[in-house]
Design a protein around this motif. Structure first.
Motif, PDB file in Angstrom:
ATOM      1  N   LEU A  29       0.826  -1.209   0.000  1.00 43.82           N
ATOM      2  CA  LEU A  29       0.000   0.000   0.000  1.00 43.82           C
ATOM      3  C   LEU A  29       0.862   1.262   0.000  1.00 43.82           C
ATOM      4  O   LEU A  29       0.564   2.223  -0.713  1.00 43.82           O
ATOM      5  N   ILE A  30       1.937   1.246   0.771  1.00 45.65           N
ATOM      6  CA  ILE A  30       2.831   2.422   0.767  1.00 45.65           C
ATOM      7  C   ILE A  30       3.486   2.547  -0.614  1.00 45.65           C
ATOM      8  O   ILE A  30       3.591   3.638  -1.174  1.00 45.65           O
ATOM      9  N   ALA A  31       3.885   1.384  -1.170  1.00 40.92           N
ATOM     10  CA  ALA A  31       4.561   1.403  -2.473  1.00 40.92           C
ATOM     11  C   ALA A  31       3.650   1.927  -3.576  1.00 40.92           C
ATOM     12  O   ALA A  31       4.104   2.507  -4.550  1.00 40.92           O
ATOM     13  N   ARG A  32       2.345   1.701  -3.418  1.00 39.76           N
ATOM     14  CA  ARG A  32       1.393   2.204  -4.418  1.00 39.76           C
ATOM     15  C   ARG A  32       1.305   3.718  -4.393  1.00 39.76           C
ATOM     16  O   ARG A  32       0.964   4.349  -5.367  1.00 39.76           O
ATOM     17  N   ARG A  33       1.616   4.258  -3.239  1.00 43.54           N
ATOM     18  CA  ARG A  33       1.485   5.711  -3.081  1.00 43.54           C
ATOM     19  C   ARG A  33       2.784   6.448  -3.391  1.00 43.54           C
ATOM     20  O   ARG A  33       2.766   7.557  -3.910  1.00 43.54           O
ATOM     21  N   PHE A  34       3.924   5.829  -3.069  1.00 39.76           N
ATOM     22  CA  PHE A  34       5.203   6.517  -3.232  1.00 39.76           C
ATOM     23  C   PHE A  34       6.093   5.733  -4.202  1.00 39.76           C
ATOM     24  O   PHE A  34       6.533   4.627  -3.901  1.00 39.76           O
ATOM     25  N   VAL A  35       6.361   6.357  -5.338  1.00 37.47           N
ATOM     26  CA  VAL A  35       7.101   5.681  -6.409  1.00 37.47           C
ATOM     27  C   VAL A  35       8.522   5.323  -5.950  1.00 37.47           C
ATOM     28  O   VAL A  35       9.016   4.229  -6.242  1.00 37.47           O
ATOM     29  N   VAL A  36       9.160   6.230  -5.221  1.00 37.12           N
ATOM     30  CA  VAL A  36      10.546   5.989  -4.796  1.00 37.12           C
ATOM     31  C   VAL A  36      10.596   4.768  -3.864  1.00 37.12           C
ATOM     32  O   VAL A  36      11.474   3.907  -3.990  1.00 37.12           O
ATOM     33  N   PHE A  37       9.616   4.698  -2.968  1.00 34.21           N
ATOM     34  CA  PHE A  37       9.537   3.555  -2.048  1.00 34.21           C
ATOM     35  C   PHE A  37       9.368   2.263  -2.848  1.00 34.21           C
ATOM     36  O   PHE A  37      10.010   1.254  -2.573  1.00 34.21           O
ATOM     37  N   ARG A  38       8.512   2.318  -3.865  1.00 35.60           N
ATOM     38  CA  ARG A  38       8.261   1.146  -4.703  1.00 35.60           C
ATOM     39  C   ARG A  38       9.554   0.690  -5.394  1.00 35.60           C
ATOM     40  O   ARG A  38       9.860  -0.496  -5.450  1.00 35.60           O
ATOM     41  N   LYS A  39      10.299   1.682  -5.917  1.00 35.85           N
ATOM     42  CA  LYS A  39      11.567   1.343  -6.599  1.00 35.85           C
ATOM     43  C   LYS A  39      12.509   0.650  -5.611  1.00 35.85           C
ATOM     44  O   LYS A  39      13.176  -0.337  -5.956  1.00 35.85           O
ATOM     45  N   GLY A  40      12.567   1.212  -4.390  1.00 38.58           N
ATOM     46  CA  GLY A  40      13.432   0.640  -3.357  1.00 38.58           C
ATOM     47  C   GLY A  40      13.025  -0.787  -3.020  1.00 38.58           C
ATOM     48  O   GLY A  40      13.870  -1.688  -2.904  1.00 38.58           O
ATOM     49  N   ILE A  41      11.707  -1.002  -2.897  1.00 35.63           N
ATOM     50  CA  ILE A  41      11.208  -2.349  -2.567  1.00 35.63           C
ATOM     51  C   ILE A  41      11.491  -3.323  -3.712  1.00 35.63           C
ATOM     52  O   ILE A  41      11.876  -4.468  -3.488  1.00 35.63           O
ATOM     53  N   ASP A  42      11.319  -2.843  -4.951  1.00 33.62           N
ATOM     54  CA  ASP A  42      11.620  -3.700  -6.105  1.00 33.62           C
ATOM     55  C   ASP A  42      13.074  -4.161  -6.067  1.00 33.62           C
ATOM     56  O   ASP A  42      13.375  -5.328  -6.335  1.00 33.62           O
ATOM     57  N   LEU A  43      13.953  -3.226  -5.722  1.00 35.46           N
ATOM     58  CA  LEU A  43      15.372  -3.557  -5.633  1.00 35.46           C
ATOM     59  C   LEU A  43      15.616  -4.582  -4.521  1.00 35.46           C
ATOM     60  O   LEU A  43      16.326  -5.581  -4.715  1.00 35.46           O
ATOM     61  N   LEU A  44      14.963  -4.324  -3.395  1.00 37.67           N
ATOM     62  CA  LEU A  44      15.111  -5.222  -2.242  1.00 37.67           C
ATOM     63  C   LEU A  44      14.601  -6.630  -2.582  1.00 37.67           C
ATOM     64  O   LEU A  44      15.216  -7.631  -2.222  1.00 37.67           O
ATOM     65  N   ILE A  45      13.486  -6.674  -3.306  1.00 40.10           N
ATOM     66  CA  ILE A  45      12.923  -7.981  -3.700  1.00 40.10           C
ATOM     67  C   ILE A  45      13.918  -8.719  -4.600  1.00 40.10           C
ATOM     68  O   ILE A  45      14.187  -9.903  -4.403  1.00 40.10           O
ATOM     69  N   SER A  46      14.489  -7.986  -5.568  1.00 43.57           N
ATOM     70  CA  SER A  46      15.396  -8.670  -6.495  1.00 43.57           C
ATOM     71  C   SER A  46      16.653  -9.171  -5.780  1.00 43.57           C
ATOM     72  O   SER A  46      17.265 -10.145  -6.199  1.00 43.57           O
ATOM     73  N   VAL A  47      17.017  -8.522  -4.673  1.00 41.29           N
ATOM     74  CA  VAL A  47      18.187  -8.968  -3.917  1.00 41.29           C
ATOM     75  C   VAL A  47      17.799 -10.102  -2.961  1.00 41.29           C
ATOM     76  O   VAL A  47      18.480 -11.129  -2.890  1.00 41.29           O
ATOM     77  N   ALA A  48      16.700  -9.914  -2.234  1.00 44.48           N
ATOM     78  CA  ALA A  48      16.376 -10.833  -1.137  1.00 44.48           C
ATOM     79  C   ALA A  48      15.614 -12.081  -1.587  1.00 44.48           C
ATOM     80  O   ALA A  48      15.762 -13.139  -0.971  1.00 44.48           O
ATOM     81  N   HIS A  49      14.816 -11.954  -2.664  1.00 47.75           N
ATOM     82  CA  HIS A  49      13.969 -13.072  -3.072  1.00 47.75           C
ATOM     83  C   HIS A  49      14.764 -14.344  -3.387  1.00 47.75           C
ATOM     84  O   HIS A  49      14.402 -15.447  -2.943  1.00 47.75           O
ATOM     85  N   PRO A  50      15.884 -14.236  -4.132  1.00 52.48           N
ATOM     86  CA  PRO A  50      16.604 -15.486  -4.445  1.00 52.48           C
ATOM     87  C   PRO A  50      17.466 -16.010  -3.293  1.00 52.48           C
ATOM     88  O   PRO A  50      18.038 -17.092  -3.402  1.00 52.48           O
TER      89      PRO A  50
END
Lengths: 238, 255
Positions: B78-99
């Motif tokens: 929900l926060i990521a939907r509102r703040f683009v920068v936060f979303r970008k950060g989370i996307d990066l975190l997902i690509s690092v942490a998911h694997p």
């Protein structure tokens, strides 16, 4: 009075001029059909009036209010059958504008049933959209727009994908509702016969921002297969 | 009904093959215990042992971990939907942490939160959160434009729009994220319990399995495996299937 006014509207879409210094006044309780070849900007015209698409220059007013964003007084019935929310039963889809307005459930349901009765879907009130045919979904979408008590009802080729019989029955239904409820309707179609049957005015959108406006004085009720209607259709050049 | 007959037939054929191998005497009962030995051991662990309480302990942990992950996932989405920068950060975190396998984080987890329940919860959280976010983000990104336009048309905004349009529209993705999350949480829990052991009380099903291996109780080990499989299948075919029938199937939103 629920008229609308385009003043010096210009709009380009993907480099193509669709409207250039366009002026149009639509009176209350009129039924404007917009026709034209594919890609000339019929839907853009409607989307600008609905506030879904900004104008490049000029202004659009509904009554005396400048159109800047979509408004519930101008509900749109889209061409897509997917416009209903799949997770809501039909009656709740129809009552959606009332839910947004904060109406109580009993009132919402009673009004939705009334609207569903008018469009012939009362027996399907508790079904979900995927359980209905395309024509039934469009009827439900029409009922949803109706319940919003529109000042102007916008319809973007709503019967476009339907078979001939369903389409003609919905045209009849729409005319009846329009006369009864005294709506102002703007209706996009690529079917001239449909436009001739429904409209009081016809806007022909041509290429490169050219357009023409015709009055439709065909008498009511209109038979889509009458000689008079066919003669009128034949004289129109897109 | 036909499907159940096929499944029952396959299970019976598997059991028969198993028992034939046992009867052949080629393998030691320590490697290939008989079905009745497995049954007796399982019954004994359930009735006289601690298997039931260990199972409850594990299920409580996995549910806690799952709920925590969902709450965090929803909040982040929900926060990521509102703040683009936060979303970008989370996307990066997902690509690092998911694997990153949860086991690889164990040394760090031990340093940070010790070896108690919190460590197991941390591993579950790591295993669930990222795939859940990937699935849920995907669903939110793919919300049909037409539904957004209808919501715009009726001037629906804020929390009401989120609850009435966005979340139901993203529900199939939420549910598939939940299913992936559950299976990963269940696997992560058992691995973590085997490593962290009975750090509080009697431990969970993972610790049960570990003990059975240490004491070479192979029949008990297979009994534990059976319990793990049954719970996994029950969650999938009873809980999630029921939830799907009540929601996405009923709404015609199956993918």
């Amino acid at each position: 009075m629920s008229g609308y006014r385009f003043e010096a509207v210009s709009k380009c879409f993907e480099g193509e001029t669709i409207f250039k210094n366009f002026h149009l006044s639509g009176q209350s309780e009129s039924f404007l059909c917009v026709v034209g070849k594919s890609g000339v900007g019929k839907s853009t015209f409607l989307r600008m009036l609905g506030g879904f698409e900004p104008v490049d220059s000029g202004t659009i007013h509904i009554e005396e209010n400048l159109v800047q964003k979509p408004q519930k007084i101008c509900p749109m019935v889209f061409q897509s059958y997917e416009q209903l929310f799949p997770w809501l039963p039909i009656w709740e889809n129809v009552a959606f504008p009332l839910r947004v307005n904060g109406e109580k459930k009993e009132i919402r349901k009673a009004k939705a049933m009334q609207a569903l009765q008018a469009v012939g879907l009362k027996d399907h009130a508790n079904k979900f959209p995927h359980q209905l045919s395309g024509g039934m979904k469009q009827r439900a979408a029409l009922a949803r727009a109706w319940i919003a008590e529109p000042k102007i009802l916008l319809m973007d080729e709503p019967f476009g994908g339907l078979d001939m019989m369903t389409r003609e029955s919905l045209q009849g239904l729409l005319v009846d509702l329009w006369k009864e409820r005294k709506w102002t309707v703007v209706f996009i179609t690529h079917d001239l016969r449909e436009a001739a049957r429904l409209s009081t005015k016809l806007l022909i959108v041509k290429e490169e921002g050219e357009w023409a406006l015709l009055e439709n004085h065909l008498p009511w009720p209109r038979d889509p297969y009458s000689k008079e209607l066919n003669d009128w259709v034949r004289q129109i050049q897109l | 009904m036909k499907r159940w007959r096929i499944y029952t037939g396959l299970i019976l054929a598997f059991c028969l093959s198993w028992q034939l191998i046992v009867w052949s005497g080629r393998y030691s009962p320590l490697i290939f215990p008989s079905l009745d030995a497995i049954g007796r051991s399982l019954w004994s662990d359930l009735v006289h042992g601690q298997l039931l309480s260990q199972l409850v302990f594990s299920l409580r942990l996995v549910v806690e971990g799952l709920l925590l992950s969902i709450a965090m996932g929803l909040g982040i989405a929900l926060i990521a939907r509102r703040f683009v920068v936060f979303r970008k950060g989370i996307d990066l975190l997902i690509s690092v942490a998911h694997p990153l396998p949860g086991v690889a984080l164990l040394p760090l987890v031990i340093l940070w939160v010790g070896i108690g329940e919190a460590a197991v919860l941390f591993i579950i959280l790591h295993s669930v959160l990222w795939p859940f976010l990937v699935s849920f983000f995907g669903a939110l990104d793919r919300l049909p434009i037409i539904h957004q336009e209808v919501a715009d048309n009726y001037e629906l905004k804020g929390w009401r729009r989120l609850i009435w349009v966005d979340l139901p529209g993203a529900f199939p993705g939420f549910l598939s994220g939940l299913k992936i999350g559950w299976s990963r949480a269940w696997r992560a829990l058992i691995s973590a319990e085997m490593i962290f052991g009975a750090t509080s009380g009697s431990g969970g099903i993972g610790w049960f399995m570990f003990q059975k291996r240490v004491f070479m109780d192979t029949a008990g080990l297979f009994g534990g495996l059976l319990v793990i499989i049954v719970i996994g299948v029950a969650m999938e075919s009873l809980v999630f299937r029921w939830l799907e029938r009540r929601t996405v199937v009923r709404w015609g939103m199956e993918r």
